[in-house]
Motif scaffolding. Structure first.
Motif: not given
Length: 437
Positions: A65-78
């Motif tokens: 869930v964290l991975r999907a959230d952070l990728m969606y918001m795109r402030y970071f290159d996960v």
């Protein structure tokens, strides 16, 4: 008037009244980006979380869930390809991820003591090899997804200084039961909940910052405004039996509603004070005025009126009453919503009778109009994410059924939120829960 009648035609037919309140590339591929503005976004290393055997499934769920959230918001290159994280050799582990280009490393662990899981998250700055974020979360199995959403927003706030949207929801109407009822879904299409059982027509859910949802319903046989208290799970009437009452929006301070009412000779804009219960008329023209919403500072409203011919977008100063048009040449305009940053108003419109409805932006001078959708069905009911970076809307592009989609604020990367039964209408995005700026 034509636009207003179209938007709530089911209400008009049921009520038997002639009044109402105004409704980029064609691709369904969601495109991730590795830059924000003119700068490349920082890399965020995301190693597997540490957990004993009995907590491994929970650890995987939280990380996913964290991975999907952070990728969606795109402030970071996960970045996921990298060494395992050794909690006893933190600096070495952080350094190893740094060699692979990560600017930050998000490490986590999950433990279990029945019935609670404890989630510990740390974000390390690779340049200093020190923790810049450290928090623990505790909850049961059913709360893991929500805790991960909260954590994602808090990480974005701590590292970027922006408000995240992972813990936000979208309320909307849907006719899967053959009656329009109010539903709510997480921003990512998960956790669908049916909120009403009015067995009638329920439309136009509008969030307040306090977490209530105001909406228009025919529960009592008249188009009234009700409120859903999400914390208490209770529904109560607010404005009832006063003719047509179509909710437009809630003031930023949560003390007033702006709505369309048929109390006069023509549908007009009113404000209802939730503390004094006083109803004040804002417009009094020989026209149909509707679909109002507040500016972020609460000093202005935008609305739709046919006072100059076809329905156009207007802005009113609430203190002075000064009103000016933002659009002049549209054949049809509907559903204006002010951006959270105050710079743009998104609306649905069409440029001629031969065009379908599409989503547009207009700036506050009315000189800049940007088309966001084209050649992709009928697109209506736009609503902003609380960070102003995304727009949810309804569209018929996928086989004719009205579905909920989200796109970037520039019209790019449109994608389906959730494949729901029935047709969906009038979505409204909640405010953020974990960040106030």
């Amino acid at each position: 008037m034509k636009n207003l009648i179209k938007c709530i035609l089911p209400l008009l037919l049921l009520a038997g009244v002639v009044n109402a309140a105004f409704a980029r590339p064609n691709t369904d591929v969601y495109i991730g980006i590795t830059s924000y503005g003119s700068q490349k976004v920082p890399g965020l290393g995301l190693p597997e979380f540490n957990a004993p055997a009995k907590a491994q499934n929970a650890a995987q769920e939280v990380r996913d869930v964290l991975r999907a959230d952070l990728m969606y918001m795109r402030y970071f290159d996960v970045q996921e390809s990298g060494p395992a994280f050794n909690e006893k050799r933190v600096q070495d582990s952080v350094g190893a991820w740094g060699k692979q280009g990560a600017a930050y490393v998000l490490a986590g662990s999950v433990s279990y003591a029945e019935p609670h899981y404890t989630i510990r998250l740390y974000v390390y700055d690779v340049s200093t090899r020190t923790a810049v974020f450290a928090k623990a979360y505790k909850g049961t199995q059913s709360s893991l997804r929500r805790l991960a959403h909260v954590a994602a927003d808090q990480i974005v706030s701590a590292l970027v200084g922006k408000c995240g949207i992972a813990d936000t929801k979208i309320a909307f109407a849907n006719d899967a039961t053959r009656r329009k009822e109010i539903y709510v879904v997480d921003y990512d299409g998960q956790n669908l909940q049916k909120l009403t059982n009015d067995k009638s027509i329920a439309l136009l859910p509008r969030w307040s910052k306090e977490g209530r949802i105001y909406y228009t319903t025919y529960r009592y046989g008249n188009p009234d405004i009700f409120a859903i208290d999400m914390k208490l799970g209770k529904i109560a009437p607010v404005v009832i039996r006063g003719g047509l009452s179509l909710i437009g929006g809630v003031s930023p301070d949560g003390k007033a509603l702006v709505f369309t009412s048929s109390g006069g000779s023509n549908p007009s804009i009113y404000v209802y004070n939730l503390e004094t219960h006083k109803k004040t008329r804002l417009t009094n023209k020989a026209s149909v005025d509707g679909s109002p919403s507040y500016s972020p500072d609460g000093k202005y409203i935008t609305f739709v009126s046919n006072r100059a011919g076809n329905p156009q977008i207007y802005v009113m100063n609430l203190e002075t009453g000064d009103t000016r048009p933002l659009t002049r040449s549209f054949n049809w305009s509907d559903s204006p919503q002010w951006s959270p940053t105050g710079e743009w108003i998104v609306f649905a419109g069409r440029e001629s009778p031969f065009h379908p409805m599409d989503i547009f932006l207009v700036d506050l001078t009315g000189t800049q109009i940007r088309r966001l959708t084209t050649d992709s069905g009928t697109n209506e009911d736009p609503t902003w994410s609380p960070d102003g970076r995304f727009i949810a809307f309804t569209t018929t592009r996928n086989g004719g059924k009205r579905q909920l989609y989200v796109m970037d604020f520039d019209g790019s990367a449109p994608h389906l939120i959730a494949d729901l039964k029935g047709n969906s209408y009038t979505p409204h995005w909640s405010f953020d829960n974990n960040c106030r700026q």
